[in-house]
Motif scaffolding. Structure first.
Motif, PDB file in Angstrom:
ATOM      1  N   GLU A 197      12.009  -5.252 -10.038  1.00  0.00           N
ATOM      2  CA  GLU A 197      13.125  -5.805  -9.219  1.00  0.00           C
ATOM      3  C   GLU A 197      13.490  -4.732  -8.493  1.00  0.00           C
ATOM      4  OE1 GLU A 197      17.645  -7.537 -10.166  1.00  0.00           O
ATOM      5  OE2 GLU A 197      16.092  -7.045 -11.845  1.00  0.00           O
ATOM      6  N   LEU A 198      13.754  -5.029  -6.981  1.00  0.00           N
ATOM      7  CA  LEU A 198      14.320  -3.985  -6.357  1.00  0.00           C
ATOM      8  C   LEU A 198      15.483  -4.673  -5.570  1.00  0.00           C
ATOM      9  CD1 LEU A 198      10.685  -3.989  -5.634  1.00  0.00           C
ATOM     10  CD2 LEU A 198      11.953  -1.944  -4.879  1.00  0.00           C
ATOM     11  N   ARG A 199      16.604  -3.762  -5.318  1.00  0.00           N
ATOM     12  CA  ARG A 199      17.722  -4.190  -4.581  1.00  0.00           C
ATOM     13  C   ARG A 199      17.632  -4.050  -3.096  1.00  0.00           C
ATOM     14  NH1 ARG A 199      19.626  -0.978  -8.761  1.00  0.00           N
ATOM     15  NH2 ARG A 199      20.471  -2.112 -10.577  1.00  0.00           N
ATOM     16  N   SER A 248       3.320  -3.566   4.007  1.00  0.00           N
ATOM     17  CA  SER A 248       2.563  -4.178   5.081  1.00  0.00           C
ATOM     18  C   SER A 248       2.284  -3.087   6.232  1.00  0.00           C
ATOM     19  CB  SER A 248       3.120  -5.397   5.545  1.00  0.00           C
ATOM     20  OG  SER A 248       4.359  -5.177   6.341  1.00  0.00           O
ATOM     21  N   THR A 249       2.946  -2.199   6.399  1.00  0.00           N
ATOM     22  CA  THR A 249       2.654  -1.272   7.372  1.00  0.00           C
ATOM     23  C   THR A 249       1.952   0.099   6.986  1.00  0.00           C
ATOM     24  OG1 THR A 249       4.730  -0.297   7.504  1.00  0.00           O
ATOM     25  CG2 THR A 249       4.172  -2.217   9.060  1.00  0.00           C
ATOM     26  N   ALA A 250       1.053   0.749   7.812  1.00  0.00           N
ATOM     27  CA  ALA A 250       0.776   2.088   7.705  1.00  0.00           C
ATOM     28  C   ALA A 250       1.673   3.080   7.307  1.00  0.00           C
ATOM     29  CB  ALA A 250      -0.247   2.580   8.818  1.00  0.00           C
ATOM     30  N   SER A 251       2.671   3.061   8.132  1.00  0.00           N
ATOM     31  CA  SER A 251       3.781   3.922   8.070  1.00  0.00           C
ATOM     32  C   SER A 251       4.808   3.741   6.888  1.00  0.00           C
ATOM     33  CB  SER A 251       4.801   4.136   9.168  1.00  0.00           C
ATOM     34  OG  SER A 251       5.386   2.658   9.335  1.00  0.00           O
ATOM     35  N   GLY A 252       4.945   2.695   6.425  1.00  0.00           N
ATOM     36  CA  GLY A 252       5.760   2.240   5.311  1.00  0.00           C
ATOM     37  C   GLY A 252       4.762   2.439   4.242  1.00  0.00           C
ATOM     38  N   LEU A 253       3.606   2.281   3.816  1.00  0.00           N
ATOM     39  CA  LEU A 253       2.639   2.510   2.730  1.00  0.00           C
ATOM     40  C   LEU A 253       2.445   4.023   2.663  1.00  0.00           C
ATOM     41  CD1 LEU A 253       0.164  -0.522   3.518  1.00  0.00           C
ATOM     42  CD2 LEU A 253       1.454  -0.218   1.427  1.00  0.00           C
ATOM     43  N   SER A 254       2.247   4.789   3.593  1.00  0.00           N
ATOM     44  CA  SER A 254       2.189   6.137   3.585  1.00  0.00           C
ATOM     45  C   SER A 254       3.577   6.887   2.905  1.00  0.00           C
ATOM     46  CB  SER A 254       1.775   6.696   4.741  1.00  0.00           C
ATOM     47  OG  SER A 254       2.998   6.723   5.838  1.00  0.00           O
ATOM     48  N   GLN A 255       4.768   6.238   2.829  1.00  0.00           N
ATOM     49  CA  GLN A 255       5.977   6.957   2.289  1.00  0.00           C
ATOM     50  C   GLN A 255       5.820   6.835   0.866  1.00  0.00           C
ATOM     51  OE1 GLN A 255       9.746   5.964   4.211  1.00  0.00           O
ATOM     52  NE2 GLN A 255       8.767   4.951   5.884  1.00  0.00           N
ATOM     53  N   TRP A 256       5.124   5.824   0.092  1.00  0.00           N
ATOM     54  CA  TRP A 256       4.942   5.767  -1.353  1.00  0.00           C
ATOM     55  C   TRP A 256       3.849   5.569  -1.953  1.00  0.00           C
ATOM     56  CZ3 TRP A 256       4.052   1.211  -3.977  1.00  0.00           C
ATOM     57  CH2 TRP A 256       4.021  -0.037  -3.121  1.00  0.00           C
ATOM     58  N   PHE A 257       3.012   4.704  -1.272  1.00  0.00           N
ATOM     59  CA  PHE A 257       1.646   4.201  -1.874  1.00  0.00           C
ATOM     60  C   PHE A 257       0.567   5.095  -1.834  1.00  0.00           C
ATOM     61  CE2 PHE A 257      -2.106   1.174  -1.844  1.00  0.00           C
ATOM     62  CZ  PHE A 257      -1.854   1.007  -2.996  1.00  0.00           C
ATOM     63  N   TRP A 273       1.875   2.464 -11.596  1.00  0.00           N
ATOM     64  CA  TRP A 273       2.512   1.699 -10.795  1.00  0.00           C
ATOM     65  C   TRP A 273       4.072   1.822 -11.026  1.00  0.00           C
ATOM     66  CZ3 TRP A 273       1.291  -0.345  -6.631  1.00  0.00           C
ATOM     67  CH2 TRP A 273       0.063  -0.632  -6.302  1.00  0.00           C
ATOM     68  N   ASP A 274       4.368   2.124 -12.240  1.00  0.00           N
ATOM     69  CA  ASP A 274       5.955   2.356 -12.592  1.00  0.00           C
ATOM     70  C   ASP A 274       6.240   3.704 -11.735  1.00  0.00           C
ATOM     71  OD1 ASP A 274       5.966   0.485 -14.456  1.00  0.00           O
ATOM     72  OD2 ASP A 274       6.118   1.524 -16.312  1.00  0.00           O
ATOM     73  N   GLY A 275       5.550   4.688 -11.529  1.00  0.00           N
ATOM     74  CA  GLY A 275       5.887   5.892 -10.876  1.00  0.00           C
ATOM     75  C   GLY A 275       5.638   5.408  -9.442  1.00  0.00           C
ATOM     76  N   LEU A 276       4.949   4.656  -8.621  1.00  0.00           N
ATOM     77  CA  LEU A 276       4.897   4.303  -7.486  1.00  0.00           C
ATOM     78  C   LEU A 276       6.119   3.494  -7.203  1.00  0.00           C
ATOM     79  CD1 LEU A 276       1.326   3.320  -6.978  1.00  0.00           C
ATOM     80  CD2 LEU A 276       2.417   5.218  -5.914  1.00  0.00           C
ATOM     81  N   MET A 277       6.521   2.679  -8.080  1.00  0.00           N
ATOM     82  CA  MET A 277       7.755   1.795  -7.563  1.00  0.00           C
ATOM     83  C   MET A 277       9.040   2.669  -7.954  1.00  0.00           C
ATOM     84  SD  MET A 277       7.133  -1.234  -6.911  1.00  0.00           S
ATOM     85  CE  MET A 277       5.319  -1.345  -6.495  1.00  0.00           C
ATOM     86  N   ASP A 278       9.130   3.548  -8.706  1.00  0.00           N
ATOM     87  CA  ASP A 278      10.325   4.522  -8.568  1.00  0.00           C
ATOM     88  C   ASP A 278      10.493   4.981  -7.357  1.00  0.00           C
ATOM     89  OD1 ASP A 278      10.862   4.024 -11.178  1.00  0.00           O
ATOM     90  OD2 ASP A 278      10.064   5.770 -11.954  1.00  0.00           O
ATOM     91  N   LYS A 279       9.145   5.689  -6.712  1.00  0.00           N
ATOM     92  CA  LYS A 279       9.449   6.456  -5.321  1.00  0.00           C
ATOM     93  C   LYS A 279       9.938   5.343  -4.224  1.00  0.00           C
ATOM     94  CE  LYS A 279       5.882   9.317  -3.643  1.00  0.00           C
ATOM     95  NZ  LYS A 279       4.370   9.955  -3.678  1.00  0.00           N
ATOM     96  N   LEU A 280       9.387   3.969  -4.427  1.00  0.00           N
ATOM     97  CA  LEU A 280       9.435   2.858  -3.634  1.00  0.00           C
ATOM     98  C   LEU A 280      11.149   2.527  -3.685  1.00  0.00           C
ATOM     99  CD1 LEU A 280       8.945   0.914  -1.463  1.00  0.00           C
ATOM    100  CD2 LEU A 280       8.113  -0.748  -3.178  1.00  0.00           C
ATOM    101  N   LYS A 281      11.608   2.311  -4.858  1.00  0.00           N
ATOM    102  CA  LYS A 281      12.909   2.386  -5.230  1.00  0.00           C
ATOM    103  C   LYS A 281      13.717   3.225  -4.540  1.00  0.00           C
ATOM    104  CE  LYS A 281      12.507  -0.510  -9.465  1.00  0.00           C
ATOM    105  NZ  LYS A 281      12.613  -0.521 -10.760  1.00  0.00           N
ATOM    106  N   ILE A 340      13.070   4.974  -2.046  1.00  0.00           N
ATOM    107  CA  ILE A 340      13.343   4.939  -0.605  1.00  0.00           C
ATOM    108  C   ILE A 340      14.240   3.983   0.007  1.00  0.00           C
ATOM    109  CG2 ILE A 340      11.646   4.304   1.631  1.00  0.00           C
ATOM    110  CD1 ILE A 340       9.564   5.777   0.041  1.00  0.00           C
ATOM    111  N   VAL A 341      14.006   2.764  -0.572  1.00  0.00           N
ATOM    112  CA  VAL A 341      14.781   1.698  -0.109  1.00  0.00           C
ATOM    113  C   VAL A 341      16.236   1.622  -0.951  1.00  0.00           C
ATOM    114  CG1 VAL A 341      12.839   0.280   0.147  1.00  0.00           C
ATOM    115  CG2 VAL A 341      14.159  -0.128  -2.057  1.00  0.00           C
ATOM    116  N   GLY A 342      16.565   2.614  -1.630  1.00  0.00           N
ATOM    117  CA  GLY A 342      17.992   2.638  -1.997  1.00  0.00           C
ATOM    118  C   GLY A 342      18.168   1.694  -3.170  1.00  0.00           C
ATOM    119  N   SER A 343      17.143   1.344  -4.034  1.00  0.00           N
ATOM    120  CA  SER A 343      17.345   0.417  -5.461  1.00  0.00           C
ATOM    121  C   SER A 343      17.669   0.978  -6.691  1.00  0.00           C
ATOM    122  CB  SER A 343      16.123  -0.535  -5.283  1.00  0.00           C
ATOM    123  OG  SER A 343      16.229  -1.230  -6.113  1.00  0.00           O
TER     124      SER A 343
END
Length: 130
Positions: free
Chosen positions: A11-13, A24-33, A117-125, A127-130
């Motif tokens: 779940e992401l806010r 979906s973008t190279a710049s977005g994916l390189s920030q966390w994935f 994946w938990d670690g990657l999602m923590d990073k993404l959350k 970034i998106v302020g979730s």
């Protein structure tokens, strides 16, 4: 070699529209994935982890809904390549946004994949302020 299909939902806010560029973008994916992501001709992406290049083809994309990357040359017969798929769902009832990850690869340790994946999602959350 036996492959494992790992599926997890997070779940992401963040609205699907705000989240979509990060999956979906190279710049977005390189920030966390991946440490680095470059776009190539013919819907291909060069994902780099630990200075190793992994070429994937974007085999499907639905705006604000999902994207799937199939990693080339990861199957012995060419028809069972590894892939990662991101699907964005929004609950009508709660308006919560969920990101479903499907990781199909030769990594057989489900606990290891969950931790990854938990670690990657923590990073993404983060970034998106979730």
């Amino acid at each position: 070699m036996e492959k494992l299909k790992f599926v997890a939902e997070y779940e992401l806010r963040a609205s699907p529209k705000m989240l979509f560029p990060y999956i979906s973008t190279a710049s977005g994916l390189s920030q966390w994935f991946a440490s680095k992501v470059n776009t190539m001709p013919e819907q291909r992406f060069d994902f780099q982890w630990d200075n190793e290049s992994h070429i994937a083809r974007q085999v499907s994309m639905r705006i604000n809904k999902g994207v799937r990357f199939e990693f080339l040359d990861t199957a012995e017969n060419g028809s069972d390549n590894n892939y990662v798929e991101f699907r964005v769902d929004q609950s009508e009832l709660t308006q919560s946004t969920y990101l479903r990850v499907t990781d199909y690869s030769s990594t057989n340790d489900e606990d290891e994949l969950k931790d990854l994946w938990d670690g990657l999602m923590d990073k993404l959350k983060e970034i998106v302020g979730s």
